[in-house]
Design an enzyme around this catalytic site. Structure first.
Site, PDB file in Angstrom:
ATOM      1  N   TYR A 227      -6.557 -36.726 -12.040  1.00  0.00           N
ATOM      2  CA  TYR A 227      -6.936 -36.573 -13.451  1.00  0.00           C
ATOM      3  C   TYR A 227      -8.218 -37.332 -13.753  1.00  0.00           C
ATOM      4  O   TYR A 227      -8.352 -38.504 -13.387  1.00  0.00           O
ATOM      5  CB  TYR A 227      -5.819 -37.091 -14.373  1.00  0.00           C
ATOM      6  CG  TYR A 227      -4.621 -36.169 -14.376  1.00  0.00           C
ATOM      7  CD1 TYR A 227      -4.599 -35.044 -15.193  1.00  0.00           C
ATOM      8  CD2 TYR A 227      -3.531 -36.405 -13.538  1.00  0.00           C
ATOM      9  CE1 TYR A 227      -3.519 -34.171 -15.182  1.00  0.00           C
ATOM     10  CE2 TYR A 227      -2.434 -35.535 -13.510  1.00  0.00           C
ATOM     11  CZ  TYR A 227      -2.447 -34.421 -14.339  1.00  0.00           C
ATOM     12  OH  TYR A 227      -1.385 -33.558 -14.313  1.00  0.00           O
ATOM     13  N   LEU A 228      -9.124 -36.656 -14.456  1.00  0.00           N
ATOM     14  CA  LEU A 228     -10.372 -37.281 -14.913  1.00  0.00           C
ATOM     15  C   LEU A 228     -10.375 -37.289 -16.432  1.00  0.00           C
ATOM     16  O   LEU A 228      -9.774 -36.408 -17.074  1.00  0.00           O
ATOM     17  CB  LEU A 228     -11.586 -36.463 -14.462  1.00  0.00           C
ATOM     18  CG  LEU A 228     -11.753 -36.153 -12.979  1.00  0.00           C
ATOM     19  CD1 LEU A 228     -13.055 -35.365 -12.785  1.00  0.00           C
ATOM     20  CD2 LEU A 228     -11.793 -37.427 -12.165  1.00  0.00           C
TER      21      LEU A 228
ATOM     22  N   LYS B 218     -18.347 -32.930 -10.345  1.00  0.00           N
ATOM     23  CA  LYS B 218     -18.039 -33.092  -8.918  1.00  0.00           C
ATOM     24  C   LYS B 218     -17.339 -34.415  -8.586  1.00  0.00           C
ATOM     25  O   LYS B 218     -17.273 -34.801  -7.416  1.00  0.00           O
ATOM     26  CB  LYS B 218     -19.304 -32.940  -8.038  1.00  0.00           C
ATOM     27  CG  LYS B 218     -20.043 -31.635  -8.242  1.00  0.00           C
ATOM     28  CD  LYS B 218     -19.250 -30.482  -7.677  1.00  0.00           C
ATOM     29  CE  LYS B 218     -19.914 -29.149  -7.941  1.00  0.00           C
ATOM     30  NZ  LYS B 218     -18.979 -28.023  -7.923  1.00  0.00           N
ATOM     31  N   ILE B 219     -16.835 -35.101  -9.596  1.00  0.00           N
ATOM     32  CA  ILE B 219     -16.128 -36.356  -9.309  1.00  0.00           C
ATOM     33  C   ILE B 219     -14.761 -36.049  -8.661  1.00  0.00           C
ATOM     34  O   ILE B 219     -14.330 -36.729  -7.734  1.00  0.00           O
ATOM     35  CB  ILE B 219     -15.956 -37.199 -10.599  1.00  0.00           C
ATOM     36  CG1 ILE B 219     -17.343 -37.610 -11.119  1.00  0.00           C
ATOM     37  CG2 ILE B 219     -15.081 -38.419 -10.351  1.00  0.00           C
ATOM     38  CD1 ILE B 219     -17.329 -38.352 -12.453  1.00  0.00           C
TER      39      ILE B 219
ATOM     40  N   ASN C 173      -2.733 -24.024 -16.065  1.00  0.00           N
ATOM     41  CA  ASN C 173      -3.822 -24.987 -15.964  1.00  0.00           C
ATOM     42  C   ASN C 173      -4.996 -24.342 -15.216  1.00  0.00           C
ATOM     43  O   ASN C 173      -5.176 -24.505 -14.009  1.00  0.00           O
ATOM     44  CB  ASN C 173      -3.340 -26.262 -15.244  1.00  0.00           C
ATOM     45  CG  ASN C 173      -4.444 -27.293 -15.086  1.00  0.00           C
ATOM     46  OD1 ASN C 173      -5.597 -27.058 -15.435  1.00  0.00           O
ATOM     47  ND2 ASN C 173      -4.088 -28.437 -14.526  1.00  0.00           N
TER      48      ASN C 173
ATOM     49  N   TYR D 275      -8.896 -26.202  -7.426  1.00  0.00           N
ATOM     50  CA  TYR D 275      -8.226 -26.227  -6.121  1.00  0.00           C
ATOM     51  C   TYR D 275      -8.607 -25.010  -5.276  1.00  0.00           C
ATOM     52  O   TYR D 275      -8.818 -25.131  -4.064  1.00  0.00           O
ATOM     53  CB  TYR D 275      -6.703 -26.322  -6.300  1.00  0.00           C
ATOM     54  CG  TYR D 275      -6.259 -27.658  -6.850  1.00  0.00           C
ATOM     55  CD1 TYR D 275      -6.628 -28.847  -6.212  1.00  0.00           C
ATOM     56  CD2 TYR D 275      -5.487 -27.755  -8.004  1.00  0.00           C
ATOM     57  CE1 TYR D 275      -6.241 -30.080  -6.715  1.00  0.00           C
ATOM     58  CE2 TYR D 275      -5.084 -28.989  -8.513  1.00  0.00           C
ATOM     59  CZ  TYR D 275      -5.477 -30.149  -7.858  1.00  0.00           C
ATOM     60  OH  TYR D 275      -5.097 -31.365  -8.358  1.00  0.00           O
TER      61      TYR D 275
HETATM   62  N1  ACO Z   1     -14.142 -26.609 -17.578  1.00  0.00           N
HETATM   63  C1  ACO Z   1     -13.888 -25.527 -16.841  1.00  0.00           C
HETATM   64  N2  ACO Z   1     -13.769 -25.548 -15.467  1.00  0.00           N
HETATM   65  C2  ACO Z   1     -13.899 -26.752 -14.853  1.00  0.00           C
HETATM   66  C3  ACO Z   1     -14.159 -27.931 -15.595  1.00  0.00           C
HETATM   67  C4  ACO Z   1     -14.284 -27.839 -17.005  1.00  0.00           C
HETATM   68  N3  ACO Z   1     -14.530 -28.917 -17.769  1.00  0.00           N
HETATM   69  N4  ACO Z   1     -14.232 -28.962 -14.722  1.00  0.00           N
HETATM   70  C5  ACO Z   1     -14.028 -28.465 -13.490  1.00  0.00           C
HETATM   71  N5  ACO Z   1     -13.825 -27.124 -13.550  1.00  0.00           N
HETATM   72  C6  ACO Z   1     -13.499 -26.212 -12.436  1.00  0.00           C
HETATM   73  C7  ACO Z   1     -14.588 -25.171 -12.270  1.00  0.00           C
HETATM   74  O1  ACO Z   1     -13.993 -24.034 -11.642  1.00  0.00           O
HETATM   75  C8  ACO Z   1     -15.537 -25.848 -11.300  1.00  0.00           C
HETATM   76  O2  ACO Z   1     -16.310 -24.907 -10.585  1.00  0.00           O
HETATM   77  P1  ACO Z   1     -17.814 -24.511 -11.078  1.00  0.00           P
HETATM   78  O3  ACO Z   1     -18.606 -25.775 -10.978  1.00  0.00           O
HETATM   79  O4  ACO Z   1     -18.202 -23.452 -10.123  1.00  0.00           O
HETATM   80  O5  ACO Z   1     -17.681 -24.050 -12.507  1.00  0.00           O
HETATM   81  C9  ACO Z   1     -14.574 -26.523 -10.353  1.00  0.00           C
HETATM   82  O6  ACO Z   1     -13.489 -26.977 -11.195  1.00  0.00           O
HETATM   83  C10 ACO Z   1     -15.155 -27.653  -9.552  1.00  0.00           C
HETATM   84  O7  ACO Z   1     -15.702 -28.629 -10.400  1.00  0.00           O
HETATM   85  P2  ACO Z   1     -15.826 -30.179 -10.034  1.00  0.00           P
HETATM   86  O8  ACO Z   1     -16.931 -30.710 -10.875  1.00  0.00           O
HETATM   87  O9  ACO Z   1     -15.874 -30.449  -8.568  1.00  0.00           O
HETATM   88  O10 ACO Z   1     -14.383 -30.696 -10.537  1.00  0.00           O
HETATM   89  P3  ACO Z   1     -14.042 -31.994 -11.370  1.00  0.00           P
HETATM   90  O11 ACO Z   1     -14.866 -33.150 -10.961  1.00  0.00           O
HETATM   91  O12 ACO Z   1     -13.985 -31.670 -12.824  1.00  0.00           O
HETATM   92  O13 ACO Z   1     -12.516 -32.277 -10.881  1.00  0.00           O
HETATM   93  C11 ACO Z   1     -10.356 -31.793 -11.860  1.00  0.00           C
HETATM   94  C12 ACO Z   1     -11.540 -31.283 -11.020  1.00  0.00           C
HETATM   95  C13 ACO Z   1      -9.773 -33.032 -11.173  1.00  0.00           C
HETATM   96  C14 ACO Z   1      -9.316 -30.681 -11.913  1.00  0.00           C
HETATM   97  C15 ACO Z   1     -10.864 -32.209 -13.281  1.00  0.00           C
HETATM   98  O14 ACO Z   1     -11.532 -31.114 -13.872  1.00  0.00           O
HETATM   99  C16 ACO Z   1      -9.748 -32.659 -14.190  1.00  0.00           C
HETATM  100  O15 ACO Z   1      -9.416 -33.842 -14.251  1.00  0.00           O
HETATM  101  N6  ACO Z   1      -9.157 -31.697 -14.914  1.00  0.00           N
HETATM  102  C17 ACO Z   1      -8.085 -32.008 -15.853  1.00  0.00           C
HETATM  103  C18 ACO Z   1      -6.848 -32.527 -15.133  1.00  0.00           C
HETATM  104  C19 ACO Z   1      -6.238 -31.541 -14.138  1.00  0.00           C
HETATM  105  O16 ACO Z   1      -6.136 -30.353 -14.379  1.00  0.00           O
HETATM  106  N7  ACO Z   1      -5.794 -32.095 -12.997  1.00  0.00           N
HETATM  107  C20 ACO Z   1      -5.040 -31.337 -11.983  1.00  0.00           C
HETATM  108  C21 ACO Z   1      -3.577 -31.414 -12.315  1.00  0.00           C
HETATM  109  S1  ACO Z   1      -2.561 -30.882 -10.936  1.00  0.00           S
HETATM  110  C22 ACO Z   1      -2.234 -32.290 -10.058  1.00  0.00           C
HETATM  111  O17 ACO Z   1      -2.573 -33.394 -10.443  1.00  0.00           O
HETATM  112  C23 ACO Z   1      -1.560 -32.152  -8.701  1.00  0.00           C
END
Ligand code: ACO
Length: 160
Positions: free
Chosen positions: A93-94, A102-103, A131, A138
């Site tokens: 979670y972020l 990309k974190i 979600n 993923y």
């Molecule tokens: N809005 C829409 N899509 C997003 C967003 C956003 N704010 N952030 C990430 N993504 C998706 C997109 O598909 C993105 O691809 P793209 O760059 O081609 O658009 C892809 O994720 C990769 O982006 P990153 O920057 O590498 O991902 P990020 O650093 O945001 O980490 C994470 C991904 C951990 C899911 C983060 O977005 C987050 O904390 N989300 C909310 C919490 C969550 O859903 N956690 C997973 C729960 S399941 C579990 O914990 C097992």
């Protein structure tokens, strides 16, 4: 955005709870009510439970608890359970304002380094089927949907 990824220590427990609360409210808006989320954070992210888990992750190898730090502040965290040949990604979670930078990818690749050193051949996780941000992250990082368990998808990534 460059975040420093390192093992979490107990001094960040309150920051972690805040990240979890904010992230849950953002992620599950329209899926879970505020009351449900507050209850979940109180129970599953209780200070006592987290202190235990963080302490365990620093002394035993089956639990990996990583934090992502931006300007010395906690922006996100990841918890992985590592067994002999497989791992389960328990939590990632972020804070909403740090998503899409990309974190999450950096946290995952740090965990994958440790998994590879330990000979892990597959990593599983459960993600809520509504979600979309989580699922799309993923899928883009090599996980595939392998099944369904209630409201969750089971996703799996295999390593050579
Ligand atoms: N809005 C829409 N899509 C997003 C967003 C956003 N704010 N952030 C990430 N993504 C998706 C997109 O598909 C993105 O691809 P793209 O760059 O081609 O658009 C892809 O994720 C990769 O982006 P990153 O920057 O590498 O991902 P990020 O650093 O945001 O980490 C994470 C991904 C951990 C899911 C983060 O977005 C987050 O904390 N989300 C909310 C919490 C969550 O859903 N956690 C997973 C729960 S399941 C579990 O914990 C097992």
């Amino acid at each position: 955005m460059v975040a420093v990824i390192r093992k979490l220590s107990v001094e960040y427990v309150d920051a972690l709870i805040e990240v979890a609360r904010e992230s849950w409210k953002w992620t599950y808006a329209g899926i879970y009510s505020d009351e449900y989320i507050e209850r979940w954070i109180r129970e599953k992210y209780s200070r006592e439970k987290l202190l235990n888990e963080i302490t365990r992750s620093r002394s035993e190898s089956d639990l990996l608890f990583l934090g992502a730090f931006v300007d010395l502040k906690l922006s996100g965290f990841m918890e992985v359970k590592i067994k002999k040949y497989n791992a389960e990604l328990l939590r990632l979670y972020l804070k909403p304002e740090y998503t899409h930078m990309k974190i999450g990818r950096d946290l995952l690749s740090e965990a994958e380094k440790v998994m590879k050193e330990r000979g892990v051949s597959e990593c599983t996780l459960y993600v809520h089927s509504q979600n979309e941000v989580g699922i799309s992250f993923y899928l883009k990082n090599g996980f595939k949907v392998k099944g369904r368990d209630g409201n969750d998808f089971l996703m799996v990534k295999k390593y050579e």
